[in-house]
Scaffold this motif. Sequence first.
Motif, PDB file in Angstrom:
ATOM      1  N   VAL A   1      50.218   9.753  69.138  1.00 31.15           N
ATOM      2  CA  VAL A   1      51.581   9.432  68.703  1.00 31.15           C
ATOM      3  C   VAL A   1      52.577  10.016  69.690  1.00 31.15           C
ATOM      4  N   GLY A   2      53.443   9.176  70.232  1.00 32.77           N
ATOM      5  CA  GLY A   2      54.500   9.655  71.103  1.00 32.77           C
ATOM      6  C   GLY A   2      55.651  10.213  70.288  1.00 32.77           C
ATOM      7  N   GLY A   3      56.213  11.338  70.729  1.00 34.58           N
ATOM      8  CA  GLY A   3      57.314  11.941  69.985  1.00 34.58           C
ATOM      9  C   GLY A   3      56.839  12.751  68.795  1.00 34.58           C
ATOM     10  N   HIS A   4      57.803  13.168  67.961  1.00 38.19           N
ATOM     11  CA  HIS A   4      57.492  14.096  66.865  1.00 38.19           C
ATOM     12  C   HIS A   4      58.033  13.593  65.530  1.00 38.19           C
ATOM     13  N   ASP A   5      58.016  12.281  65.351  1.00 41.68           N
ATOM     14  CA  ASP A   5      58.528  11.677  64.127  1.00 41.68           C
ATOM     15  C   ASP A   5      57.438  11.681  63.053  1.00 41.68           C
ATOM     16  N   PRO A   6      57.657  12.394  61.951  1.00 45.82           N
ATOM     17  CA  PRO A   6      56.641  12.412  60.884  1.00 45.82           C
ATOM     18  C   PRO A   6      56.300  11.020  60.363  1.00 45.82           C
ATOM     19  N   ALA A   7      57.263  10.101  60.388  1.00 53.67           N
ATOM     20  CA  ALA A   7      56.995   8.747  59.890  1.00 53.67           C
ATOM     21  C   ALA A   7      55.937   8.044  60.739  1.00 53.67           C
ATOM     22  N   ALA A   8      55.965   8.293  62.050  1.00 60.33           N
ATOM     23  CA  ALA A   8      54.957   7.677  62.925  1.00 60.33           C
ATOM     24  C   ALA A   8      53.576   8.225  62.614  1.00 60.33           C
ATOM     25  N   TYR A   9      53.501   9.531  62.336  1.00 56.11           N
ATOM     26  CA  TYR A   9      52.214  10.127  61.963  1.00 56.11           C
ATOM     27  C   TYR A   9      51.744   9.587  60.614  1.00 56.11           C
ATOM     28  N   ALA A  10      52.663   9.486  59.676  1.00 61.17           N
ATOM     29  CA  ALA A  10      52.295   8.972  58.347  1.00 61.17           C
ATOM     30  C   ALA A  10      51.757   7.552  58.450  1.00 61.17           C
ATOM     31  N   GLU A  11      52.371   6.746  59.311  1.00 56.87           N
ATOM     32  CA  GLU A  11      51.921   5.357  59.446  1.00 56.87           C
ATOM     33  C   GLU A  11      50.502   5.292  59.994  1.00 56.87           C
ATOM     34  N   ARG A  12      50.206   6.093  61.037  1.00 54.27           N
ATOM     35  CA  ARG A  12      48.857   6.078  61.639  1.00 54.27           C
ATOM     36  C   ARG A  12      47.824   6.654  60.676  1.00 54.27           C
ATOM     37  N   ILE A  13      48.170   7.756  60.030  1.00 53.99           N
ATOM     38  CA  ILE A  13      47.242   8.340  59.054  1.00 53.99           C
ATOM     39  C   ILE A  13      46.975   7.352  57.926  1.00 53.99           C
ATOM     40  N   GLY A  14      48.054   6.699  57.464  1.00 53.13           N
ATOM     41  CA  GLY A  14      47.907   5.715  56.389  1.00 53.13           C
ATOM     42  C   GLY A  14      46.970   4.576  56.758  1.00 53.13           C
ATOM     43  N   ARG A  15      47.012   4.140  58.015  1.00 53.88           N
ATOM     44  CA  ARG A  15      46.092   3.086  58.462  1.00 53.88           C
ATOM     45  C   ARG A  15      44.644   3.493  58.225  1.00 53.88           C
ATOM     46  N   LEU A  16      44.336   4.734  58.574  1.00 54.09           N
ATOM     47  CA  LEU A  16      42.957   5.204  58.454  1.00 54.09           C
ATOM     48  C   LEU A  16      42.568   5.445  56.999  1.00 54.09           C
ATOM     49  N   LEU A  17      43.495   5.976  56.205  1.00 57.02           N
ATOM     50  CA  LEU A  17      43.198   6.210  54.797  1.00 57.02           C
ATOM     51  C   LEU A  17      42.988   4.899  54.049  1.00 57.02           C
ATOM     52  N   ASP A  18      43.736   3.875  54.438  1.00 55.81           N
ATOM     53  CA  ASP A  18      43.653   2.593  53.739  1.00 55.81           C
ATOM     54  C   ASP A  18      42.529   1.702  54.249  1.00 55.81           C
ATOM     55  N   ASN A  19      41.914   2.112  55.347  1.00 51.99           N
ATOM     56  CA  ASN A  19      40.838   1.305  55.934  1.00 51.99           C
ATOM     57  C   ASN A  19      39.669   2.227  56.300  1.00 51.99           C
ATOM     58  N   PRO A  20      38.865   2.631  55.317  1.00 52.56           N
ATOM     59  CA  PRO A  20      37.753   3.562  55.571  1.00 52.56           C
ATOM     60  C   PRO A  20      36.767   3.067  56.622  1.00 52.56           C
ATOM     61  N   GLU A  21      36.597   1.747  56.695  1.00 53.91           N
ATOM     62  CA  GLU A  21      35.670   1.206  57.689  1.00 53.91           C
ATOM     63  C   GLU A  21      36.192   1.465  59.100  1.00 53.91           C
ATOM     64  N   LEU A  22      37.493   1.262  59.318  1.00 50.82           N
ATOM     65  CA  LEU A  22      38.104   1.562  60.619  1.00 50.82           C
ATOM     66  C   LEU A  22      37.963   3.041  60.944  1.00 50.82           C
ATOM     67  N   ALA A  23      38.218   3.905  59.958  1.00 51.91           N
ATOM     68  CA  ALA A  23      38.102   5.338  60.171  1.00 51.91           C
ATOM     69  C   ALA A  23      36.676   5.719  60.564  1.00 51.91           C
ATOM     70  N   GLU A  24      35.707   5.124  59.903  1.00 54.99           N
ATOM     71  CA  GLU A  24      34.312   5.411  60.222  1.00 54.99           C
ATOM     72  C   GLU A  24      33.963   4.959  61.634  1.00 54.99           C
ATOM     73  N   GLN A  25      34.424   3.774  62.021  1.00 58.01           N
ATOM     74  CA  GLN A  25      34.151   3.273  63.368  1.00 58.01           C
ATOM     75  C   GLN A  25      34.764   4.179  64.432  1.00 58.01           C
ATOM     76  N   MET A  26      36.006   4.591  64.199  1.00 55.69           N
ATOM     77  CA  MET A  26      36.657   5.492  65.153  1.00 55.69           C
ATOM     78  C   MET A  26      35.929   6.825  65.227  1.00 55.69           C
ATOM     79  N   GLY A  27      35.469   7.307  64.077  1.00 56.48           N
ATOM     80  CA  GLY A  27      34.735   8.568  64.073  1.00 56.48           C
ATOM     81  C   GLY A  27      33.449   8.485  64.879  1.00 56.48           C
ATOM     82  N   LEU A  28      32.723   7.388  64.740  1.00 51.77           N
ATOM     83  CA  LEU A  28      31.475   7.211  65.491  1.00 51.77           C
ATOM     84  C   LEU A  28      31.748   7.107  66.990  1.00 51.77           C
ATOM     85  N   ARG A  29      32.831   6.421  67.361  1.00 56.24           N
ATOM     86  CA  ARG A  29      33.188   6.353  68.778  1.00 56.24           C
ATOM     87  C   ARG A  29      33.577   7.738  69.301  1.00 56.24           C
ATOM     88  N   GLY A  30      34.254   8.505  68.452  1.00 53.64           N
ATOM     89  CA  GLY A  30      34.622   9.860  68.840  1.00 53.64           C
ATOM     90  C   GLY A  30      33.409  10.730  69.098  1.00 53.64           C
TER      91      GLY A  30
END
Length: 333
Positions: free
Chosen positions: A266-295
């Motif tokens: 996330v560029g900058g320090h806007d909490p809303a930008a962090y909330a949006e990205r975190i929300g993507r992962l919380l709302d899409n467990p499959e995406l979160a799992e895929q990113m975790g495996l790539r990590g």
Amino acid sequence: MPGFATRIAEFAEREGINYDLLFSHYWLSGEVACLLRPGFAGGWAHIAHTLGLVKNQTLATGARPEPALRIRVEGEIAQQADLLIASTADESMELVSAYGADPKRVFVVPPGVDLSTFQPIDRTEARRKIGYGSGRLLVFVGRLERLKGVEIAIRALALLRDRSHDDVRLLILGEDSKDADESEKDRLKAVATELRVRDRVDFLGSVVHHELPFFYAAANVCVMPSYSESFGLVGLEAQACARPVVGSDVTGLRSVVRDEVSGYLVGGHDPAAYAERIGRLLDNPELAEQMGLRGRLLAQRFSWTRTADRLEDLFDGVIERAQVRVHASARQE
């Protein structure tokens, strides 16, 4: 520091020890090495971990700047050490441009992660181990200081709660600090209370190293909203445990987290930008799992064995050149 350096020199003389190499970490031990260097014939290698000038360029609001003494000592280290080890290519360039270090003495050696300790663990088992049940978890790991941006994570949590993520809890792991003469933990608790999320933020203090994998594995997302990082070791550990990272787009994190591959930067320090990205992962467990495996795959490139082998090669070169200097000096005498 002068007294500490004197005691080391006295110990070496008393025990008849001739050190082949001084290896200093951070600017304080680097200051000791500066004082010891004239009396030692061996080489000197230094790793900064963080640089004062860089930290001062990205201060969080209300944070205290690094003192002029630190900047001066870091400059002396950059000029005198035989080998300067940087964690990233960006840090190596900062040593050259900001401190005038000789590029021929600067080498990039990323830290490693213990892949046998930090590895995927079943989330249910991990939560049982640390005492948490159902509900989605965010985790922050690091010293509580303004530089680490924990307030951003708390504000992002408040925004998420407003968006009906009522089960989300933030676990904050790390020791308190006195930034600007106040307890950062107390300040952060006040922020959480003001935002009405104090009941969803757990300050767990320092956690022993071998228990960290359970906290990473228990979490849905690791959050790293730092204003500056020389190297994103926490992000690397989280990825080794197959968990996605949402962190700041700063040099140290860019070296270990791949945006939209193993998490989000996330560029900058806007909490809303962090909330949006975190929300993507919380709302899409499959995406979160895929990113975790790539990590996890990315983390496997940063083994301690690889780091240790590279350091050993560099140290051997420093010691060999120091011995050549000693022999040349002896012939001249």
